[in-house]
Design a protein around this motif. Sequence first.
Motif, PDB file in Angstrom:
ATOM      1  N   ASP A 482      17.829  53.642  78.775  1.00 13.14           N
ATOM      2  CA  ASP A 482      16.974  54.794  78.524  1.00 13.14           C
ATOM      3  C   ASP A 482      15.950  54.919  79.637  1.00 13.14           C
ATOM      4  O   ASP A 482      15.280  53.940  79.987  1.00 13.14           O
ATOM      5  N   CYS A 483      15.814  56.129  80.172  1.00  8.94           N
ATOM      6  CA  CYS A 483      14.782  56.403  81.155  1.00  8.94           C
ATOM      7  C   CYS A 483      13.894  57.510  80.594  1.00  8.94           C
ATOM      8  O   CYS A 483      14.321  58.665  80.484  1.00  8.94           O
ATOM      9  N   HIS A 484      12.674  57.142  80.186  1.00  8.58           N
ATOM     10  CA  HIS A 484      11.759  58.066  79.516  1.00  8.58           C
ATOM     11  C   HIS A 484      10.765  58.645  80.506  1.00  8.58           C
ATOM     12  O   HIS A 484      10.367  57.974  81.468  1.00  8.58           O
ATOM     13  N   SER A 485      10.346  59.894  80.271  1.00  4.28           N
ATOM     14  CA  SER A 485       9.443  60.578  81.191  1.00  4.28           C
ATOM     15  C   SER A 485       8.096  59.868  81.314  1.00  4.28           C
ATOM     16  O   SER A 485       7.410  60.021  82.308  1.00  4.28           O
ATOM     17  N   LYS A 486       7.688  59.077  80.322  1.00  6.80           N
ATOM     18  CA  LYS A 486       6.416  58.345  80.381  1.00  6.80           C
ATOM     19  C   LYS A 486       6.624  56.860  80.621  1.00  6.80           C
ATOM     20  O   LYS A 486       5.874  56.234  81.381  1.00  6.80           O
ATOM     21  N   TYR A 487       7.648  56.278  79.984  1.00  8.07           N
ATOM     22  CA  TYR A 487       7.783  54.818  79.978  1.00  8.07           C
ATOM     23  C   TYR A 487       8.830  54.283  80.943  1.00  8.07           C
ATOM     24  O   TYR A 487       9.026  53.074  81.045  1.00  8.07           O
ATOM     25  N   GLY A 488       9.518  55.171  81.642  1.00  4.12           N
ATOM     26  CA  GLY A 488      10.457  54.712  82.644  1.00  4.12           C
ATOM     27  C   GLY A 488      11.737  54.131  82.058  1.00  4.12           C
ATOM     28  O   GLY A 488      12.173  54.487  80.964  1.00  4.12           O
ATOM     29  N   PHE A 489      12.307  53.186  82.799  1.00  2.00           N
ATOM     30  CA  PHE A 489      13.658  52.678  82.522  1.00  2.00           C
ATOM     31  C   PHE A 489      13.617  51.431  81.633  1.00  2.00           C
ATOM     32  O   PHE A 489      12.763  50.570  81.787  1.00  2.00           O
ATOM     33  N   HIS A 490      14.582  51.366  80.684  1.00  2.00           N
ATOM     34  CA  HIS A 490      14.751  50.165  79.879  1.00  2.00           C
ATOM     35  C   HIS A 490      16.212  50.056  79.462  1.00  2.00           C
ATOM     36  O   HIS A 490      16.819  51.029  79.006  1.00  2.00           O
ATOM     37  N   ALA A 491      16.793  48.870  79.638  1.00  2.00           N
ATOM     38  CA  ALA A 491      18.183  48.625  79.272  1.00  2.00           C
ATOM     39  C   ALA A 491      18.249  47.760  78.019  1.00  2.00           C
ATOM     40  O   ALA A 491      17.508  46.787  77.891  1.00  2.00           O
ATOM     41  N   SER A 492      19.146  48.135  77.099  1.00  3.27           N
ATOM     42  CA  SER A 492      19.294  47.407  75.829  1.00  3.27           C
ATOM     43  C   SER A 492      20.741  46.965  75.671  1.00  3.27           C
ATOM     44  O   SER A 492      21.635  47.793  75.442  1.00  3.27           O
ATOM     45  N   PRO A 493      21.013  45.653  75.793  1.00  4.58           N
ATOM     46  CA  PRO A 493      22.381  45.165  75.649  1.00  4.58           C
ATOM     47  C   PRO A 493      22.757  44.934  74.177  1.00  4.58           C
ATOM     48  O   PRO A 493      21.888  44.686  73.331  1.00  4.58           O
ATOM     49  N   LYS A 494      24.053  45.027  73.890  1.00  5.06           N
ATOM     50  CA  LYS A 494      24.598  44.754  72.555  1.00  5.06           C
ATOM     51  C   LYS A 494      25.930  44.023  72.731  1.00  5.06           C
ATOM     52  O   LYS A 494      26.665  44.269  73.686  1.00  5.06           O
ATOM     53  N   ILE A 495      26.249  43.181  71.780  1.00  4.60           N
ATOM     54  CA  ILE A 495      27.567  42.542  71.778  1.00  4.60           C
ATOM     55  C   ILE A 495      27.940  42.192  70.342  1.00  4.60           C
ATOM     56  O   ILE A 495      27.099  41.727  69.562  1.00  4.60           O
ATOM     57  N   SER A 496      29.205  42.454  70.000  1.00  5.84           N
ATOM     58  CA  SER A 496      29.732  42.121  68.675  1.00  5.84           C
ATOM     59  C   SER A 496      31.091  41.467  68.853  1.00  5.84           C
ATOM     60  O   SER A 496      31.911  41.908  69.673  1.00  5.84           O
ATOM     61  N   LEU A 497      31.337  40.424  68.084  1.00  2.75           N
ATOM     62  CA  LEU A 497      32.594  39.688  68.139  1.00  2.75           C
ATOM     63  C   LEU A 497      33.250  39.711  66.762  1.00  2.75           C
ATOM     64  O   LEU A 497      32.546  39.653  65.739  1.00  2.75           O
ATOM     65  N   MET A 498      34.581  39.774  66.731  1.00  6.28           N
ATOM     66  CA  MET A 498      35.311  39.743  65.468  1.00  6.28           C
ATOM     67  C   MET A 498      36.515  38.822  65.605  1.00  6.28           C
ATOM     68  O   MET A 498      37.266  38.888  66.584  1.00  6.28           O
ATOM     69  N   TYR A 499      36.685  37.956  64.604  1.00  2.00           N
ATOM     70  CA  TYR A 499      37.816  37.013  64.587  1.00  2.00           C
ATOM     71  C   TYR A 499      38.489  37.070  63.224  1.00  2.00           C
ATOM     72  O   TYR A 499      37.817  37.005  62.185  1.00  2.00           O
ATOM     73  N   LYS A 500      39.800  37.217  63.216  1.00  2.00           N
ATOM     74  CA  LYS A 500      40.563  37.293  61.977  1.00  2.00           C
ATOM     75  C   LYS A 500      41.424  36.041  61.829  1.00  2.00           C
ATOM     76  O   LYS A 500      42.104  35.618  62.779  1.00  2.00           O
ATOM     77  N   TYR A 501      41.395  35.492  60.632  1.00  2.00           N
ATOM     78  CA  TYR A 501      42.234  34.343  60.317  1.00  2.00           C
ATOM     79  C   TYR A 501      42.767  34.530  58.900  1.00  2.00           C
ATOM     80  O   TYR A 501      42.057  34.307  57.918  1.00  2.00           O
ATOM     81  N   GLY A 502      44.014  34.985  58.798  1.00  2.00           N
ATOM     82  CA  GLY A 502      44.590  35.245  57.489  1.00  2.00           C
ATOM     83  C   GLY A 502      43.826  36.336  56.760  1.00  2.00           C
ATOM     84  O   GLY A 502      43.656  37.447  57.269  1.00  2.00           O
ATOM     85  N   VAL A 503      43.319  36.021  55.574  1.00  2.00           N
ATOM     86  CA  VAL A 503      42.579  37.004  54.773  1.00  2.00           C
ATOM     87  C   VAL A 503      41.105  37.056  55.146  1.00  2.00           C
ATOM     88  O   VAL A 503      40.353  37.860  54.593  1.00  2.00           O
TER      89      VAL A 503
END
Length: 746
Positions: A482-503
């Motif tokens: 996000d680059c805001h007209s007052k607050y400038g640039f900020h990066a926000s990382p996200k990560i999600s993992l999913m593992y399936k084992y049978g049910v």
Amino acid sequence: MRCKLLILFFILLSSSALMADEHTHEAPAFKVQGIVTDEKGEGLPGASVWVKGTVVGAGTNAKGEFSFKLSSKNKCVLRVSFTGYEPQEREVTPGGDSLYRFVLTPSNNALNEVVITGTRTLKPLKDVPVLTRVISQEDIAQVNPLDLQSLLEYEMPGLQFGLAHGSGLPELKFQGSAGGYVLFMIDGERIAGEGSSNNIDYSLIDMDNVERIEIVKGPMSTLYGSQAMGGVVNIITKDANRPFTGNVSVRYGNNDESKYSLSLGTKQGRFSALTSLSYRKREAYALKDKEGQIEYSYYKDIYGRDSVVADTSKKGMSSVNGFEIWQANQKLSYTFNENFRISLNGTYYNNDVLEYVEQKEQDRFSNYSINPRVYYAINASHILDFSYVLENYEKRYVYTTSLPSKKVFGDFTNTVRLNYTGSIHEKHTLTAGIEVNTQKLQHYWFDNGSGKKFDAQTYVLYLQEDYKISNSFSMLAGVRSDCHSKYGFHASPKISLMYKYGVLTLRGGYGMGFRIPSLKELHSEYDMGGQGFFMIYGNEDLKPEISHQGTLSAEVTKGIFNGSVSGYYTRFFDEIALGLAPDGKNQQYYNADDATRTGVDVMAQFRFRNGLTLKGAYAYIDVHSEVDGHNMASDRPHSLTFTANYSKTFGKITLSAALNGRWMSSVETWYKNSAGGYVKNEYESRTFCSLNLGARFPRGFRFTAGIDNLFDFRDKNVTADQSVTLQRGIGFIGTLSVNIADLLKL
């Protein structure tokens, strides 16, 4: 000027598509036709038939039949889906006299339902790494709510609605976060405007026009805004999914509520349109205390010793506003060929707030929005989506005298987005986009309602990779800048993992949230109450809030059972609060100390083959907002929702019964009084239920008789606890709806 250029750009795109269509029309057209039935051979009207990798699709008519044309005779894959049934895919060859027959079987659970919010691509719920909750059309019908607030209270533990101080309008808390931390969207586009303080106007949502609701908790979505620190609620509205679509419904309740709605639409060949109109009204009402509220005030005497004063307040009365709402929604769509489609959505809304004691002026909220979109499938693996949203939300004072109305609030927003989605080697799905948001705000908190305006702009880049590492393991990772007209640039990382084992399915993730101070928090200058008692000031030195959330969940699916346990921990830095100003008299927004939110959600569901469905969900929230060791939060730590639904078909008549309930624990909360003492209040636990009995008849007739607040729960101290929706006596509701397409067998 910017708006005019964007509209011109959209017209040019449309014109070029029309020119392209003239050439494609010269090519031969190859028909694809068939029928979709249930396991008994009965046609399923309104089933969705889609050509994968294109923008072409159709809906089935009253007999379950579908038909559309393609410009190529190449083999393609049809995907057929219908709510409550397992979807099917089949490779077909267009042309000839072939009639393709699809027989769908009932689903044991909703995990094959396709969702879009977490990844911005259509994906079965069971394969989404971001934990997503879906409130289906079936769930909505079981609750039979008048508004969005009623539905969410029965469907989402950990959520509570209260009444905002001053306006008396609904105010949301979700997983310990206030309403301003939750991003509400309609069809993937954010909702502008403010009903109560820092909350959207929840009455904007016409429940008769909602197909389903998708909810992503916490700041886990890269695609929909880092400022959604509490979560994303995406409301998917209905489309015309049949050659002719028509519905009319009437609802009436003994607690002075009524609703009338009408929708008409068509999906013919390349063109589709749906028009929805509704009128809703509920009178204002008042509730009285059953008994006075006991408050315990703790002071320090001159020797530093604790002293306690118990005081019982007099019985009082609290009023709840009503509303009178007119609303119109319009959807238009045209598909030029397999690769190109444009659509245009528009909404108009007008809400006159009704007060229990009529005043010389009343609040009127209004809104209109325009949303053109362009979809272009470069090929089966790469899709571009361009959208533009203009929204104008206003609040006016309307006087009972001949004085003209006065505009006191105006929120004018523009959002432009270009989104790309591409699949590489079937294991990688890349989503990238650029987004521009502009806001011009007039608020009655600015310069005491002089009409002063402030504006802000945010420029966004986002990138997300959906990587299917193996059949059992997948990852969703991204970053939003996000680059805001007052607050400038900020990066926000996200990560999600999913593992399936049978049910068993395990999910875990981390998300950074980033909330820029609102224009109201920056620039307020408001005489609270208009009597000079104290002022509320903004603070242009505010820092943005940052949060870090970790989540972990385990889900088990076996046969008719689906259950999950999930936990989350959120740490907030520079949380924005409203408190005492340095002068000791007035109030001002400031960056408070760090805060935490911890919670656990548990859900279980059984779908028996005899038509019985049992569902329950529990939420625990540990919210700390402490001052001198006293917790000022009023969030209920424990809450529970439960549903028992049974349906049975006798000949051509289907009968159903649905019991929905909600329980919220008691809570102990504190505040600081003017004498410097700390005051403790204890709010009682709450349990309320609803019962809906329904009958679906041939030719599209459906009747539902409901009882709200089945066990006649009433709050003891309605004047003391405004953090929850106040409950009055038992309500009786009758709803009659007619599917005009089924009535006319279209």
